[in-house]
Design a protein around this motif. Structure first.
Motif, PDB file in Angstrom:
ATOM      1  N   CYS A 134       0.503  -1.755   4.828  1.00  0.00           N
ATOM      2  CA  CYS A 134       0.160  -2.010   3.433  1.00  0.00           C
ATOM      3  C   CYS A 134       1.273  -1.550   2.496  1.00  0.00           C
ATOM      4  O   CYS A 134       1.998  -0.592   2.767  1.00  0.00           O
ATOM      5  N   GLN A 135       1.359  -2.257   1.387  1.00  0.00           N
ATOM      6  CA  GLN A 135       2.281  -1.919   0.313  1.00  0.00           C
ATOM      7  C   GLN A 135       1.491  -1.876  -0.988  1.00  0.00           C
ATOM      8  O   GLN A 135       0.510  -2.607  -1.157  1.00  0.00           O
ATOM      9  N   THR A 136       1.921  -1.010  -1.899  1.00  0.00           N
ATOM     10  CA  THR A 136       1.293  -0.943  -3.214  1.00  0.00           C
ATOM     11  C   THR A 136       2.256  -1.448  -4.266  1.00  0.00           C
ATOM     12  O   THR A 136       3.361  -0.914  -4.406  1.00  0.00           O
ATOM     13  N   LEU A 137       1.853  -2.481  -4.986  1.00  0.00           N
ATOM     14  CA  LEU A 137       2.631  -2.958  -6.120  1.00  0.00           C
ATOM     15  C   LEU A 137       2.302  -2.083  -7.319  1.00  0.00           C
ATOM     16  O   LEU A 137       1.158  -2.046  -7.770  1.00  0.00           O
ATOM     17  N   ASP A 138       3.294  -1.384  -7.813  1.00  0.00           N
ATOM     18  CA  ASP A 138       3.133  -0.451  -8.928  1.00  0.00           C
ATOM     19  C   ASP A 138       3.854  -1.021 -10.136  1.00  0.00           C
ATOM     20  O   ASP A 138       5.053  -1.313 -10.067  1.00  0.00           O
ATOM     21  N   MET A 139       3.138  -1.209 -11.243  1.00  0.00           N
ATOM     22  CA  MET A 139       3.716  -1.754 -12.478  1.00  0.00           C
ATOM     23  C   MET A 139       3.414  -0.800 -13.626  1.00  0.00           C
ATOM     24  O   MET A 139       2.264  -0.386 -13.816  1.00  0.00           O
TER      25      MET A 139
END
Length: 402
Positions: free
Chosen positions: A186-191
């Protein structure tokens, strides 16, 4: 060439000497000594025959000043002092040695203690260089460079970023590999919005462009402001024609930071730890169930972070010699900062106030804690299963007849 040199005449010796000097860069008189001495046979009396061999070196005639006892004591003190550099260690040695001896942490004789008092910072670094090399940390980056398309996306630095207008966001991916970069995880897209500090996160199955693009659209749909610009690193999950075409159609400014310059994305890099890592840790998450748990957690975390977690923004930074003075503004939540933005529409202001009044931060905290516990348990269970499978395979291979 030494045997040829000794047999040659004066002119031939000069030619050989010129060739050796040009090839090696040695001093001319040193080259003469090498060519004249290597392989030369000298008879001393009737039985002793000496042959010059410059490949063999004589041992040191004197003992090292800083011997094994000094090095061992220095290693011990260096480890106790958190492996600091020589310049810092040499300043604290006179103070720390008596303290360590009083608590019986080290035992030094008088000679070793005196040498440690006289040692210099450069000598400390030289003696401890092999030890320091053992503990060097090598960072791992999951960012793989994009295609040549990145030349169509302008570079900007953090100093050029306009942080006064809401809607310009930095984005980054946080990998949940648990120290094992093999396979998909899993990857977390952080904005993060630069002006207000508003942070949105969403987990994806891997770094595939299609999942990252879907997560970006999902985050955009729930933002309390209009997305005006995005800034990313040079990873292929961001630098692709699909996202570039989308940004051109939607009139969204798309920029990228410089390769290897993490400070260009300093706003989102801070949130990678303070929001993502502090919430989900460093374990490996790679199953669909864990992906759902991550997004459930982020659904509560975005409310807790944006409405109830004050942030400070750097106003100015002044250097006075070696000292840097930083000034920060008053701590405010991203929610409060958004309400101060004149470009925020009245409809969105009413929506934010309504959502804020319906939230219970204590309940949000409890919900986040429960989801974190479930996430940790799944990671521990999958790790135990993986270890058991590996042991079973190894023992099965050992028992199989050859």
């Amino acid at each position: 060439m030494s045997s040829q040199y000794r047999k040659a005449g004066k002119k031939e010796k000069g030619r050989i000497l010129d060739e050796v000097v040009s090839l090696t860069g040695y001093n001319r008189w040193y080259a003469v000594e090498l060519l004249g001495g290597d392989g030369r046979v000298i008879h001393v009396g009737r039985r002793v025959r000496l042959v010059g061999d410059l490949r063999k070196r004589t041992k040191r005639g004197r003992q090292r000043f800083y011997g094994a006892a000094v090095l061992e004591g220095l290693r011990r003190i260096w480890a106790i002092m958190d492996c600091i550099c020589g310049k810092r260690l040499v300043a604290i040695l006179p103070e720390v040695i008596p303290i360590l001896e009083r608590h019986q942490e080290i035992v030094l004789d008088e000679d070793t203690r005196e040498k440690l008092r006289l040692i210099s910072a450069a000598t400390i670094d030289r003696l401890l260089a092999p030890e320091r090399k053992k503990y060097e940390l090598r960072g791992r980056s999951g960012t793989k460079p994009g295609t040549l398309l990145k030349h169509q996306i302008p570079i900007r630095t953090f100093a050029d970023w306009d942080e006064k207008q809401v809607g310009f966001m930095e984005m980054d991916l946080v990998g949940h590999d648990g120290g094992d970069g093999s396979g998909d995880f899993c990857q977390t897209l952080d904005m993060t919005d630069v002006a207000s500090g508003w942070t949105e996160t969403e987990a994806v199955a891997n770094k595939a462009q299609v999942w990252v693009f879907e997560a970006l659209q999902s985050i955009r749909s729930r933002l309390p402001f209009t997305l005006l610009g995005i800034d990313s690193d040079n990873g292929g999950e961001f630098i692709n024609s699909h996202l570039l075409r989308f940004c051109k159609q939607e009139r969204i400014t798309f920029t990228r930071g410089r390769a290897g310059k993490k400070n260009d994305g300093c706003f989102v890099e801070q949130k990678n730890y303070s929001v993502v890592r502090r919430a989900v840790g460093y374990a490996r998450y790679d199953s669909p169930a864990q992906l759902r748990l991550l997004n459930d957690l982020y659904g509560h975390l975005r409310l807790y972070t944006n409405y109830f977690q004050p942030v400070m923004k750097l106003i100015s930074k002044e250097r006075e010699g070696a000292k840097v003075r930083k000034k920060y503004d008053q701590p405010k939540t991203p929610y409060r900062r958004l309400l101060e933005m004149p470009e925020l529409s009245p409809k969105m202001r009413r929506h934010l106030r309504s959502e804020y009044e319906s939230l219970n931060p204590a309940q949000l905290k409890r919900d986040i804690g429960l989801l974190q516990e479930r996430l940790v348990k799944t990671a521990a269970r999958r790790r135990r299963t993986s270890i058991s499978t590996t042991i079973h395979q190894q023992t099965g291979n050992e028992a199989r007849p050859v």
